[in-house]
Write an enzyme that holds these catalytic residues in place. Structure first.
Site, PDB file in Angstrom:
ATOM      1  N   HIS A 356       0.781  -1.095  -0.041  1.00  0.00           N
ATOM      2  CA  HIS A 356       0.155  -0.039   0.139  1.00  0.00           C
ATOM      3  C   HIS A 356       0.833   1.345  -0.012  1.00  0.00           C
ATOM      4  CE1 HIS A 356      -0.080   1.675   4.290  1.00  0.00           C
ATOM      5  NE2 HIS A 356       0.100   0.356   4.659  1.00  0.00           N
ATOM      6  N   ASP A 366       5.970   2.802   7.564  1.00  0.00           N
ATOM      7  CA  ASP A 366       4.674   2.244   7.128  1.00  0.00           C
ATOM      8  C   ASP A 366       3.837   3.233   6.207  1.00  0.00           C
ATOM      9  OD1 ASP A 366       2.120   1.089   7.126  1.00  0.00           O
ATOM     10  OD2 ASP A 366       1.681   1.085   9.071  1.00  0.00           O
ATOM     11  N   GLU A 403      -5.362   1.517   2.342  1.00  0.00           N
ATOM     12  CA  GLU A 403      -4.991   0.576   3.118  1.00  0.00           C
ATOM     13  C   GLU A 403      -5.308   0.524   4.435  1.00  0.00           C
ATOM     14  OE1 GLU A 403      -2.742  -2.546   5.660  1.00  0.00           O
ATOM     15  OE2 GLU A 403      -2.642  -0.499   5.570  1.00  0.00           O
ATOM     16  N   GLU A 404      -4.776   1.753   5.077  1.00  0.00           N
ATOM     17  CA  GLU A 404      -5.022   2.231   6.473  1.00  0.00           C
ATOM     18  C   GLU A 404      -6.251   2.154   7.048  1.00  0.00           C
ATOM     19  OE1 GLU A 404      -2.535   2.053   8.271  1.00  0.00           O
ATOM     20  OE2 GLU A 404      -0.529   2.440   7.583  1.00  0.00           O
ATOM     21  N   ASP A 431       4.333  -4.617   3.527  1.00  0.00           N
ATOM     22  CA  ASP A 431       3.609  -3.467   4.057  1.00  0.00           C
ATOM     23  C   ASP A 431       4.645  -2.544   4.579  1.00  0.00           C
ATOM     24  OD1 ASP A 431       2.317  -1.586   5.633  1.00  0.00           O
ATOM     25  OD2 ASP A 431       0.600  -3.045   5.811  1.00  0.00           O
ATOM     26  N   HIS A 528       2.310   4.839  13.037  1.00  0.00           N
ATOM     27  CA  HIS A 528       0.937   5.522  13.066  1.00  0.00           C
ATOM     28  C   HIS A 528       1.005   6.902  13.599  1.00  0.00           C
ATOM     29  CE1 HIS A 528      -1.657   1.940  11.350  1.00  0.00           C
ATOM     30  NE2 HIS A 528      -0.394   2.060  10.628  1.00  0.00           N
TER      31      HIS A 528
HETATM   32 ZN   LIG Z   1       0.887  -0.264   6.297  1.00  0.00          ZN
END
Ligand SMILES: [Zn+2]
Length: 709
Positions: A356, A366, A403-404, A431, A528
């Site tokens: 993603h 990420d 995706e998140e 990922d 995140h």
């Molecule tokens: Zn991810």
């Protein structure tokens, strides 16, 4: 100012690994490889491929991808889609940007206020994420911390602490006669998927939930916080989706259907099937501490105390919180990027590689580390194409969006392909490619030996091969790679099982495409948060981008080796061994849970037939088969055989009888989920029905393996 450490060891290794002549790989090329009657020609192709992925270019790509926050459906996200498309085209891939229109929430207002028993304000937040010297934190495009799929509303209530928000934590609260109706649950991140925490809080009647990052789990208790070290600083918040993706992932309004731009609104359903109905807000420990410190009630049981410097209590009492969440739900446009290399011999058979591209904020680890690794894999494939090479099968490189928020771009694309994916021979996911030096992988059992083989052909920045470093370090499983599977004897190195939390879910668990997922992990406390940026990455994860290069080589080699194989290199004896072990373990669990009248005999007999059939097919794969095309069709059919048309009870989107994300774990896999979850619920009739469906699936697979010749 940014603190810098010296990395002389890495620098030395870096120069060594980058400067190695391509000939180095020839010495490591295996003599025999499953799927190839003669590997010598392919070995030369792989050698050429491995020489191309470049650490410096991967670093430049990572920098470009992390220039701006690029939340799904924003203009900055579209810029990254165009960038990836340009890179794909430059390598010679036939490239398209594929849009979908999907329901996404963006936060308008998120507010948390806490008051003590006397009504005095204890805290008001969320506090803006901030540390001394982070270069990206003040960009106005950094989205305020929020949960994808959170409800909207304005609630006030007493607070109850629920540890990690696992089923056993809520059971403990029940045992202590704590009623959660109308309460606001506060729990910490870790141990399960955050959507499960919300699901359980909602089921127990809570009116809202705060999820915070305890320093014990990814903060100062683990090591130095950013910007000194890699761990979560005081104000760092973990954003994330709380969609009930264990029900179904993807666009909430179109389960099983692709939300293409021309799909009429009348074809969209109510999104309630996978959405929470309560407010959920993620916060930092800076904001959680005043709430937890003021909380009265019983002291916490063993294992519930975190690392904040006071004794934790369960509540309720001592503190009330007021939560406001206004979420702007809109149908928004997202963009997958699909780049194709047409196969020369069997173009209808697809090898799909995916990662993603959207991020909560900058997303250095990420997912941009995965995107940079994929771009360098594409760079290598492009170099082969320029020399005139064509893969036997078609290779698709896919850059997924959204995706998140719930695996949306990949799920919509899979739903759009439908039965075409019956001919997809593999899906290779990455990922977070790199958050540190420890390689790990998950796969369906038929591809576990395949991924070990690929790791044996790629050099590690630490010396030797990736496989050697992987085995030397032992099991590096993170929570995404855990499952309830019993230990399998005699493995050289453990390959995990596929649960959920990334884009392999629609491929394997909805469409039945054999899948793998790879990662190189390390100390990663900024997950995140806004701090998962280029500065954090180069200081902590991979200063010289050597692990990006390693992961590009692994990912690309998976694709090239699978696309060129004469015979599809599936190891079904391994699959049969695992299925047998899963059934035996479920039988023991049923007996322990008082369901000893359940008859496991027919499923065990089917597993024995599968073992025999797998042995037969494996000997055909290793000999010189007669009709290779027909053999490959039978071999590929096996994973599809393991789907059940009806799907799992209460979550029909999930069709795989062997693997699903756990309804109460979310990330980690539940093996033979229909059977195991019925046993967990002590529902004997449902367990019997699920055992029958499992037996039918195994028998279909055994029939296809027996037809191998
Ligand atoms: Zn991810």
């Amino acid at each position: 100012m940014r603190l810098r450490r010296t990395h002389s060891l890495f620098l030395f290794l870096g120069v060594t690994a980058v400067a190695l002549p391509a000939a180095r790989y020839a010495a490591q090329a295996p003599q025999t490889v499953l799927g190839y009657s003669d590997f010598s020609a392919e070995s030369k192709i792989e050698e050429k491929f491995l020489a191309v992925p470049d650490a410096k270019e991967a670093g430049e790509e990572l920098k470009e991808l992390t220039l701006a926050p690029h939340l799904a459906a924003t203009p900055e996200d579209h810029i990254t889609a165009e960038y990836v498309a340009r890179k794909f085209r430059a390598a010679g891939l036939d490239t398209q940007i594929v849009p979908y229109r999907v329901l996404l929430n963006w936060p308008k207002v998120v507010r948390v206020e806490a008051y003590d028993a006397a009504g005095h304000l204890l805290m008001s937040g969320p506090t803006r994420e901030h540390v001394q010297g982070d270069p990206g934190q003040d960009d106005p495009r950094v989205v305020m911390p929020f949960n994808g799929s959170s409800g909207s509303g304005d609630v006030t209530g007493e607070v109850v602490y629920a540890n990690y928000g696992r089923p056993e934590d809520f059971k403990e609260l029940e045992a202590q006669h704590i009623d959660l109706h109308g309460k606001i649950v506060i729990c910490r991140y870790g141990q399960n998927f955050r959507g499960v925490k919300v699901y359980l809080a909602e089921q127990h009647g809570a009116s809202g939930i705060l999820i915070y990052s305890d320093p014990q789990d990814d903060g100062y208790y683990k090591g130095d916080p950013w910007p000194i070290g890699p761990w979560r600083p005081e104000t760092g918040v973990q954003r994330g989706s709380v969609q009930y993706l264990f029900k179904y992932p993807g666009d909430p309004e179109t389960p099983g259907v692709a939300s293409t731009l021309d799909l009429p609104d009348s074809a969209r359903t109510s999104p309630s099937g996978d959405q929470p109905h309560i407010i959920s807000i993620p916060i930092s420990y800076h904001d959680a501490a005043p709430i937890l410190q003021a909380l009265k009630g019983a002291g916490v049981p063993a294992g519930w105390q975190g690392a904040l410097p006071f004794r934790y209590h369960i509540g309720p009492g001592g503190v009330r919180v007021h939560l406001v969440s206004q979420q702007d739900y809109e149908r928004r446009i997202i963009w997958d990027v699909i780049g194709k290399v047409e196969g020369s011999e069997d173009p209808a058979s697809w090898v799909v590689v995916g990662n993603h591209r959207d991020a909560w904020v900058y997303g250095a680890a990420d997912p941009s580390s995965g995107t940079a690794a994929m771009l360098e894999a594409v760079h290598g494939v492009g170099a082969l194409l320029k020399e005139g090479w064509r893969p036997k099968r078609t290779i698709l490189f896919c850059s997924w969006d959204a995706e998140e928020e719930g695996l949306i771009g990949s799920t919509e694309w899979v739903e759009q392909q439908g039965r075409t994916l019956d001919h997809a021979v593999a899906y290779f996911n990455v990922d977070v490619a790199v958050s540190g030096p420890n390689f790990s992988a998950s796969a369906v059992p038929s591809l576990k030996e395949f991924i070990r083989g690929v790791a044996k052909s790629v050099p590690s920045p630490l010396g030797g091969t990736v496989f050697e470093q992987w085995s030397a370090k032992g099991n590096q499983d993170n929570e995404h790679r855990l499952s309830n599977a019993p230990q399998i004897e005699g493995e050289t190195v453990h390959v995990g099982d596929l649960g959920s939390g990334s884009d392999f879910t629609p491929f394997l668990q909805h469409a039945g495409v054999p899948s793998t997922d790879i990662e190189s992990n390390g100390s990663y406390g900024v997950y995140h948060s806004t701090f998962d940026d280029f500065a954090w990455f180069t200081q902590n994860a991979d200063p010289h981008f050597l692990y990006l290069q390693e992961m590009a080589r692994i990912l690309g080699l998976e694709a090239v080796r699978m696309a060129d194989a004469d015979v599809l290199p599936y190891d079904y004896p391994a699959y049969a061994r695992e299925i047998t072990a899963y059934i035996d373990a479920a039988k023991r669990k049923a007996a322990d849970d008082g369901l000893s009248s359940l008859d496991f005999g027919p499923a065990q007999a089917a597993a024995a037939r599968l073992t025999e059939a797998a042995r037969h097919a494996f000997s055909v794969e290793n000999s010189r088969p007669g009709d290779v095309a027909r053999l490959n069709l039978s071999l590929r059919e096996v994973e599809t055989d393991l789907l059940s048309e009806a799907g799992l009870p209460n979550r029909p989107w999930y069709k795989h009888t062997i693997y699903a994300p756990g309804e109460y774990t979310g990330y980690s896999a539940v093996v033979i989920p229909g059977v195991n979850e019925a046993i967990d619920a002590k529902n004997a009739p449902q367990a019997a029905q699920q055992l029958a469906l499992l037996r039918e699936a195994i028998d279909r697979a055994a029939r296809d393996l027996n037809s191998a010749q």
